[in-house]
Design a protein around this motif. Structure first.
Motif, PDB file in Angstrom:
ATOM      1  N   SER A 152      41.650  36.274  37.085  1.00  0.00           N
ATOM      2  CA  SER A 152      42.038  36.768  35.769  1.00  0.00           C
ATOM      3  C   SER A 152      42.409  38.249  35.831  1.00  0.00           C
ATOM      4  CB  SER A 152      40.899  36.553  34.774  1.00  0.00           C
ATOM      5  OG  SER A 152      41.220  37.115  33.516  1.00  0.00           O
ATOM      6  N   LEU A 153      41.630  39.046  36.581  1.00  0.00           N
ATOM      7  CA  LEU A 153      41.930  40.470  36.711  1.00  0.00           C
ATOM      8  C   LEU A 153      43.267  40.694  37.420  1.00  0.00           C
ATOM      9  CD1 LEU A 153      38.473  42.043  37.656  1.00  0.00           C
ATOM     10  CD2 LEU A 153      39.674  42.174  35.467  1.00  0.00           C
ATOM     11  N   GLU A 212      40.190  29.721  26.862  1.00  0.00           N
ATOM     12  CA  GLU A 212      39.688  28.359  27.068  1.00  0.00           C
ATOM     13  C   GLU A 212      38.203  28.338  27.371  1.00  0.00           C
ATOM     14  OE1 GLU A 212      40.582  27.751  31.855  1.00  0.00           O
ATOM     15  OE2 GLU A 212      41.597  26.512  30.370  1.00  0.00           O
ATOM     16  N   GLY A 213      37.665  29.467  27.826  1.00  0.00           N
ATOM     17  CA  GLY A 213      36.255  29.502  28.189  1.00  0.00           C
ATOM     18  C   GLY A 213      35.377  30.087  27.115  1.00  0.00           C
ATOM     19  N   VAL A 214      35.762  29.931  25.848  1.00  0.00           N
ATOM     20  CA  VAL A 214      34.946  30.485  24.772  1.00  0.00           C
ATOM     21  C   VAL A 214      33.549  29.888  24.792  1.00  0.00           C
ATOM     22  CG1 VAL A 214      34.690  30.605  22.266  1.00  0.00           C
ATOM     23  CG2 VAL A 214      36.909  31.071  23.309  1.00  0.00           C
ATOM     24  N   TYR A 229      45.848  40.159  34.938  1.00  0.00           N
ATOM     25  CA  TYR A 229      45.810  41.273  33.981  1.00  0.00           C
ATOM     26  C   TYR A 229      46.492  42.512  34.558  1.00  0.00           C
ATOM     27  CZ  TYR A 229      43.708  44.755  30.842  1.00  0.00           C
ATOM     28  OH  TYR A 229      43.512  45.774  29.938  1.00  0.00           O
ATOM     29  N   LEU A 230      46.212  42.830  35.814  1.00  0.00           N
ATOM     30  CA  LEU A 230      46.820  43.993  36.459  1.00  0.00           C
ATOM     31  C   LEU A 230      48.311  43.787  36.672  1.00  0.00           C
ATOM     32  CD1 LEU A 230      44.045  44.874  39.064  1.00  0.00           C
ATOM     33  CD2 LEU A 230      44.649  46.156  37.013  1.00  0.00           C
ATOM     34  N   ALA A 231      48.724  42.549  36.966  1.00  0.00           N
ATOM     35  CA  ALA A 231      50.151  42.275  37.130  1.00  0.00           C
ATOM     36  C   ALA A 231      50.909  42.555  35.842  1.00  0.00           C
ATOM     37  CB  ALA A 231      50.348  40.827  37.559  1.00  0.00           C
ATOM     38  N   LEU A 232      50.297  42.257  34.706  1.00  0.00           N
ATOM     39  CA  LEU A 232      50.934  42.539  33.419  1.00  0.00           C
ATOM     40  C   LEU A 232      51.075  44.047  33.205  1.00  0.00           C
ATOM     41  CD1 LEU A 232      49.086  39.888  31.229  1.00  0.00           C
ATOM     42  CD2 LEU A 232      51.426  39.769  32.077  1.00  0.00           C
ATOM     43  N   HIS A 233      50.077  44.811  33.626  1.00  0.00           N
ATOM     44  CA  HIS A 233      50.150  46.265  33.457  1.00  0.00           C
ATOM     45  C   HIS A 233      51.153  46.891  34.424  1.00  0.00           C
ATOM     46  CE1 HIS A 233      47.286  47.391  30.370  1.00  0.00           C
ATOM     47  NE2 HIS A 233      46.459  46.466  30.819  1.00  0.00           N
ATOM     48  N   SER A 258      50.171  33.863  30.626  1.00  0.00           N
ATOM     49  CA  SER A 258      49.593  32.556  30.291  1.00  0.00           C
ATOM     50  C   SER A 258      48.276  32.347  31.015  1.00  0.00           C
ATOM     51  CB  SER A 258      50.585  31.455  30.661  1.00  0.00           C
ATOM     52  OG  SER A 258      50.012  30.179  30.483  1.00  0.00           O
ATOM     53  N   HIS A 259      48.243  32.728  32.302  1.00  0.00           N
ATOM     54  CA  HIS A 259      47.004  32.558  33.074  1.00  0.00           C
ATOM     55  C   HIS A 259      45.893  33.424  32.494  1.00  0.00           C
ATOM     56  CE1 HIS A 259      44.452  31.849  36.595  1.00  0.00           C
ATOM     57  NE2 HIS A 259      44.193  33.148  36.569  1.00  0.00           N
ATOM     58  N   PHE A 260      46.224  34.658  32.154  1.00  0.00           N
ATOM     59  CA  PHE A 260      45.216  35.570  31.618  1.00  0.00           C
ATOM     60  C   PHE A 260      44.671  35.072  30.274  1.00  0.00           C
ATOM     61  CE2 PHE A 260      44.378  39.178  28.745  1.00  0.00           C
ATOM     62  CZ  PHE A 260      43.255  39.692  29.360  1.00  0.00           C
TER      63      PHE A 260
END
Length: 363
Positions: free
Chosen positions: A234-235, A219-221, A238-242, A211-213
């Motif tokens: 954000s990274l 939201e920052g488009v 992202y790394l936690a998901l991997h 959700s955070h990623f």
């Protein structure tokens, strides 16, 4: 430092708005005053009589200026817009001739009280010389009016082009910003579904990271620039998901200079580099990804390492979305102010990026 205004409501590059004129009120007053002085000097050179010169100037110079305003209004009303069409040329010649005749008639009437025509000339010569002088004055002013109209049209065209370029740039940046790897999302959701039954708490933690990623990505488009601190958060998500996907096979670390956390950076610029490192680094039994960010003066140095070798075929494959995305955004955000290299050293593939100054989009 070059800035690009992305909002089409603004005027990039200092372009004037459509209603702006080439000359402001101050410039017009100065031009009128300069003409009055030159007209006075010219007339005094001819008559060599201060009284006659002052009397004629007091009447004729304001009349010339009034006629100049009148003919300019006619050109604008006719909408010639700086184009010398046959009709426009006819209007210029006609108005210049009519204005000259009016000024000559007024001049001759005024000079009756001062003894007739210019000294040493007949009435016809006096009228011809004065007529030619005023014809050239109004004709020259007409040319200036057409130049002003052409310059205004050019500036309006520049404004429209700049607005179109700004809109296209924003759309291009947004498109690059949203190029997420669909396989990454699918694999993450599959991993979450598998964890739900065996370890609900772990699945919940992964959902929070996802959700955070995604919130940072979506939201920052319209916010094309963020801080290094936001990008690092954000990274990390992202790394936690991997890590969920690869488990102990993946070792990842992020090191950030504290001075770099507040720096501005193009939003979502680093994620494709890390994605590329994970994609090719996890081909090895023990994958390792290292991210390092350092600030040096006005420059920001970013290094992304992954264990492995640089395979040209893999580099081309990864560059279709990842590396080409980075290269394109670097040109948009840091034109002429960045260095990017992908090389192999001591068993690692290293993506080295140096960003100089602020990104072109305001945060």
């Amino acid at each position: 430092m070059r800035r690009v205004a992305l909002s089409p409501k603004q005027s990039p590059g200092g372009v004037a708005s459509p209603r702006d004129s080439v000359f402001g009120a101050r410039q017009k007053i100065m031009a009128g005053g300069l003409f009055a002085v030159l007209d006075f000097v010219t007339r005094y050179t001819v008559y060599q009589d201060l009284k006659v010169t002052l009397a004629l100037t007091a009447v004729l110079t304001p009349l010339v200026l009034a006629l100049a305003i009148f003919v300019a209004a006619i050109y604008e009303r006719k909408g010639f817009a700086g184009r010398f069409t046959p009709v426009a040329v006819a209007w210029v010649l006609g108005l210049s001739l009519a204005s000259a005749l009016l000024l000559v008639a007024t001049s001759l009437l005024l000079r009756i009280g001062f003894g007739g025509p210019m000294p040493g000339r007949s009435g016809a010569e006096d009228a011809a010389i004065a007529g030619f002088y005023y014809f050239m004055v109004i004709g020259g002013w007409s040319l200036i009016c057409f130049w002003i109209a052409a310059e205004r049209a050019r500036r309006q065209e520049e404004l429209r082009a700049a607005q179109a370029e700004a809109a296209a740039l924003r759309l291009d940046l947004q498109r690059l910003r949203l190029q997420l790897n669909p396989h990454f999302l699918v694999n993450t959701l599959n991993g979450i579904s598998q964890e739900i039954a065996s370890d609900p708490k772990a699945a919940q933690a992964v959902l929070i990271d996802l959700s955070h990623f995604l919130r940072h990505a979506l939201e920052g488009v319209d916010r094309l620039v963020s801080t290094v601190n936001d990008e690092v958060e954000s990274l990390e998500a992202y790394l936690a998901l991997h890590r969920l996907r690869f488990g102990q096979r993946l070792t990842a670390a992020i090191e950030v200079d504290s001075d770099a956390l507040g720096c501005h950076i193009a939003s979502f610029l680093l994620q494709p580099l890390v994605e590329n490192a994970i994609e090719h680094g996890t081909a090895a039994p023990n994958a390792e990804v290292q991210v390092d960010l350092r600030r040096s003066g006005a420059s920001l140095a970013v290094t992304v390492r992954n264990r492995g070798s640089l395979d040209p075929a893999q580099a081309r494959h990864g560059s279709r979305i990842g590396l080409s995305n980075v290269a394109r955004r670097l040109e948009l955000h840091y034109p002429g102010r960045h260095r990017f290299a992908l090389l192999e050293e001591q068993g690692y593939v290293v993506a080295s990026l140096v960003l100089e100054g602020e990104p072109c989009s305001a945060p």
